[in-house]
Design an enzyme around this catalytic site. Structure first.
Site, PDB file in Angstrom:
ATOM      1  N   HIS A 494      16.239 -27.906  -5.387  1.00  0.00           N
ATOM      2  CA  HIS A 494      15.697 -27.508  -6.685  1.00  0.00           C
ATOM      3  C   HIS A 494      14.690 -26.368  -6.526  1.00  0.00           C
ATOM      4  O   HIS A 494      14.820 -25.311  -7.167  1.00  0.00           O
ATOM      5  CB  HIS A 494      15.026 -28.711  -7.349  1.00  0.00           C
ATOM      6  CG  HIS A 494      14.322 -28.409  -8.633  1.00  0.00           C
ATOM      7  ND1 HIS A 494      14.839 -28.743  -9.856  1.00  0.00           N
ATOM      8  CD2 HIS A 494      13.131 -27.798  -8.890  1.00  0.00           C
ATOM      9  CE1 HIS A 494      14.017 -28.352 -10.808  1.00  0.00           C
ATOM     10  NE2 HIS A 494      12.965 -27.770 -10.246  1.00  0.00           N
ATOM     11  N   GLU A 495      13.682 -26.589  -5.695  1.00  0.00           N
ATOM     12  CA  GLU A 495      12.636 -25.571  -5.554  1.00  0.00           C
ATOM     13  C   GLU A 495      13.194 -24.288  -4.957  1.00  0.00           C
ATOM     14  O   GLU A 495      12.706 -23.193  -5.244  1.00  0.00           O
ATOM     15  CB  GLU A 495      11.481 -26.113  -4.701  1.00  0.00           C
ATOM     16  CG  GLU A 495      10.773 -27.329  -5.288  1.00  0.00           C
ATOM     17  CD  GLU A 495      10.249 -27.104  -6.703  1.00  0.00           C
ATOM     18  OE1 GLU A 495      10.006 -25.941  -7.087  1.00  0.00           O
ATOM     19  OE2 GLU A 495      10.099 -28.097  -7.440  1.00  0.00           O
ATOM     20  N   HIS A 501      15.415 -17.219  -7.564  1.00  0.00           N
ATOM     21  CA  HIS A 501      15.114 -16.514  -8.810  1.00  0.00           C
ATOM     22  C   HIS A 501      14.030 -15.465  -8.563  1.00  0.00           C
ATOM     23  O   HIS A 501      14.136 -14.313  -9.008  1.00  0.00           O
ATOM     24  CB  HIS A 501      14.662 -17.522  -9.868  1.00  0.00           C
ATOM     25  CG  HIS A 501      14.711 -17.001 -11.268  1.00  0.00           C
ATOM     26  ND1 HIS A 501      14.164 -17.688 -12.327  1.00  0.00           N
ATOM     27  CD2 HIS A 501      15.208 -15.865 -11.797  1.00  0.00           C
ATOM     28  CE1 HIS A 501      14.349 -17.005 -13.447  1.00  0.00           C
ATOM     29  NE2 HIS A 501      14.973 -15.883 -13.152  1.00  0.00           N
TER      30      HIS A 501
END
Length: 702
Positions: A494-495, A501
């Protein structure tokens, strides 16, 4: 006269700290260009005494830059007003990125005190920009001619965002209301800092001390060793200490046979900030809710949620509640089924009690074992931290061609952190990635991704980002490997989505670098889908002792049981999302408002099981009370609608690493920052708006 004297004293502090007669070793690192590899902040050279002078000088320089824009005799243009604003405040950004990064990951009592001293200064600095009538007049003059300026898409977005920020910052308010707004902004900033510090202090202060070995029954050898280590560090050698940090409390609740001790630590966990002591957060919450509502009313809104959501994908509270309501009924139904399974396990063991909150994790593991012949202890040996990290690297490389090379002899935000040089598929340097895995008493809880420098451009040259992923994973006993549970492995994926991004973003202006809060979790949550795909597990899930690949039958069990527990997980999450929204749609906060009575009322009315507290109760709900996700905790499930639908774009091709789909996702979602409207970005990628079907199926609720 008082303001003049303050300005003189601040200038004196700055000039004294930047005196050319100082020895080189005493020069404030923030006042020079970093000469470190990749321009990484020289963390070891930055001392406590460097921060305040750097903040003061940063604000002084920023004000001078804003004044220069205001006093420019030339007519306002996009370049001399909008771009000049976007480029202002370089030193302030430089010191802020380090200061706030470290106060989250590696704070001290001095830094906590300094946070409170800096808060009113930065609040005033910000208000001095957005409430500057001369500056606003120049921005407005450019905005009103936007259709005549021949601006490209990114420039147009920057102009629109800049103008909107002035409006939302109170530029159109009469002077007397602007004065009220300034005070509210300062008070809110301080209250949010106090809330977060109280929560961290509360977590650090609690210790469950076990002095009898029989009370450790059920715990693993690693958990016992870590508890002994924690006890020794606390001066309690020969005993065992368990804390409220997740890698300590959650395994205890999951494995400890002693029910009374489970009850004790569970109640301590769900009552953080609610102990009527120096760290109590009830008063801070009441002040936050009341002042947020006052600010909303001042800005012409019925409630604070309306003010916040206007600028997000959801647009209004009805859209949020509609989504939450759509998921609540099936989630609660599934949670009741899981509770029945848990009660069966209790009854089967000859126990004569009704399941409570401190029983859920313990008996859920046994119910899962009974249904699927699978428990956490079977999976952990295959989830060695370094292997999971390499699995994340593998997925990122397969999707986007990026590579990650360990960096030695570079400054680190903490000695436990590690650094990687990130390169694009053509060998171009994308940025530096820091990873910091384990809990510390001076680190806030949870996991997050931040940056010590954001991507940008300077004099036409691209500035690459310095991204940091910070976690609180189960720390191994000395000499033992760090073995993650499935939730921790998923958290790392997730991180890392957030990190990609940050690394892929490519915008010319800082003012268009961000995306709406309810869109920002799409890049992170979509990465979770690859974590336990059989094709991916076969690459990274290797036994920590033998190196043997995870057996196919274990992968099959993981697949079969993957949706078991989603009743609990979805319900506790939705409960917190409701709680956040319920506070911020209030139209009135009375003098005797009781925040915990309100919490009980709104969640009880929806039928929340007493055995399932919301993921974050009010007094430790830092996402909303500490700022960041205020009237926005729903964002995770809003983005999950997007990420489940986005992942289907890969599934539909029959290739989880389909290059055409991956490149479209990078081009339309990961790269453009906030240049496009969030839904437009998604439609550009997917070709259509998302529905909730994929999410419901993914969570096993349909």
């Amino acid at each position: 006269m008082k303001k003049i004297m303050i300005a003189i004293s601040l200038a004196a502090v700055v000039s004294a700290c930047d005196s050319p007669s100082k020895k080189g070793a005493d020069v404030n690192p923030f006042f020079t260009e970093y000469t470190t590899p990749y321009g990484i902040p020289p963390f070891e050279d930055i001392k406590f005494e460097h921060y305040m002078p750097a903040f003061l000088k940063g604000m002084e320089e920023g004000r001078a830059e804003i004044n220069a824009i205001c006093q420019n005799p030339e007519a306002p243009t996009f370049e001399n007003t909008i771009v000049a604003m976007d480029e202002s405040g370089k030193l302030l950004r430089k010191v802020s990125s380090v200061f706030y990064g470290l106060t989250s990951a590696n704070t001290t009592a001095q830094l906590d005190t300094l946070s409170k001293e800096i808060s009113p200064l930065t609040s005033t600095y910000s208000d001095d920009i957005w409430l500057n009538p001369v500056l606003f007049a120049r921005v407005k003059a450019v905005y009103e001619k936007k259709n005549e300026l021949g601006l490209d898409k990114e420039q147009t977005k920057l102009l629109e965002e800049t103008y909107k920020n002035f409006i939302r910052g109170g530029a159109n308010l009469p002077e007397e209301k602007q004065a009220i707004l300034r005070k509210l902004n300062s008070d809110l900033s301080m209250s949010q800092i106090v809330f977060g510090q109280n929560m961290r202090n509360e977590e650090a202060a609690y210790k469950l001390v076990v002095d009898s070995e029989k009370d450790l029954a059920g715990l693993t050898s690693t958990q016992i060793a870590n508890a002994a280590k924690a006890a020794e560090a606390a001066g309690l050698k020969g005993k065992w200490v368990f804390t409220l940090h997740k890698p300590s409390v959650l395994p205890f609740l999951q494995n400890a046979e002693n029910r009374s001790l489970r009850e004790e630590i569970f109640n301590a966990y769900i009552n953080r900030g609610n102990n009527d002591n120096g760290n109590d957060n009830k008063k801070a919450v009441k002040e936050l809710i009341a002042k947020r509502l006052e600010k909303a009313a001042l800005m012409g809104y019925d409630d604070y949620a309306s003010f916040v959501l206007e600028d997000r994908m959801a647009k209004n509270s009805k859209s949020v509640f509609d989504l939450l309501d759509e998921l609540w009924t099936p989630a609660l139904k599934k949670a009741k089924e899981e509770l029945a399974d848990i009660q069966k396990e209790i009854d089967k063991n000859g126990k004569n009690f009704k399941a409570e909150g401190w029983d859920w994790s313990y008996y859920f593991e046994r119910a899962k074992k009974a249904k699927y012949d699978l428990d956490d202890s079977q999976i952990r040996p295959y989830l060695k931290l370094e292997n999971v990290r390499d699995g994340v690297f593998y997925v990122s490389n397969k999707l986007y061609g990026v590579t990650f090379t360990p960096l030695k002899n570079v400054p680190l935000p903490h000695p436990d952190a590690e650094a990687f040089d990130c390169k694009d598929k053509d060998g171009t340097h994308l940025g530096v990635l820091f990873m910091d895995y384990f809990p510390r008493a001076n680190k806030k809880s949870g996991a997050w991704c931040g940056s010590y420098r954001s991507q940008g451009y300077e004099n036409g040259k691209k500035i690459t980002p310095l991204v940091t992923v910070v976690c609180n994973f189960s720390q191994p006993a000395e000499g033992q490997p760090a073995l993650l549970n499935a939730d921790e492995a998923e958290t790392l994926f997730h991180e890392f989505g957030h990190a990609l991004h940050g690394l892929f973003k490519d915008v010319n202006y800082k003012g268009v670098g961000g995306v709406p809060r309810d869109f920002v979790e799409l890049p992170s949550q979509v990465m979770e889908h690859w974590a336990f795909e059989p094709e991916v597990l076969k690459v990274y899930a290797k036994h920590y002792e033998t190196g043997e690949m995870i057996p196919a039958e274990l992968i099959e069990k993981m697949s079969q049981s993957g949706k078991y527990g989603q009743g609990f997980a979805t319900t506790e999450y939705l409960a917190a999302s409701y709680l956040d929204m319920d506070f911020h749609v209030l139209k009135d906060v009375s003098a005797d408002f009781d925040v915990l009575a309100f919490e009980q009322k709104v969640l009880g009315a929806r039928g929340l099981l007493t055995q399932i507290p919301p993921r974050y109760r009010t007094t430790y709900f830092n996402h909303t009370m500490g700022g960041g996700y205020t009237a926005g905790y729903y964002s995770y499930i809003w983005a999950e609608v997007l990420d489940c639908d986005a992942y289907q774009a890969f599934v539909e091709t029959g290739d989880l690493f389909n290059q055409e789909v991956a490149q479209k996702f990078r081009k339309y979602v990961l790269t453009p920052g906030g240049i496009d409207d969030a839904m437009d970005m998604y439609i550009n990628f997917r070709g259509k708006k998302p529905g909730t079907d994929a999410l419901l199926k993914n969570r096993g609720l349909k």
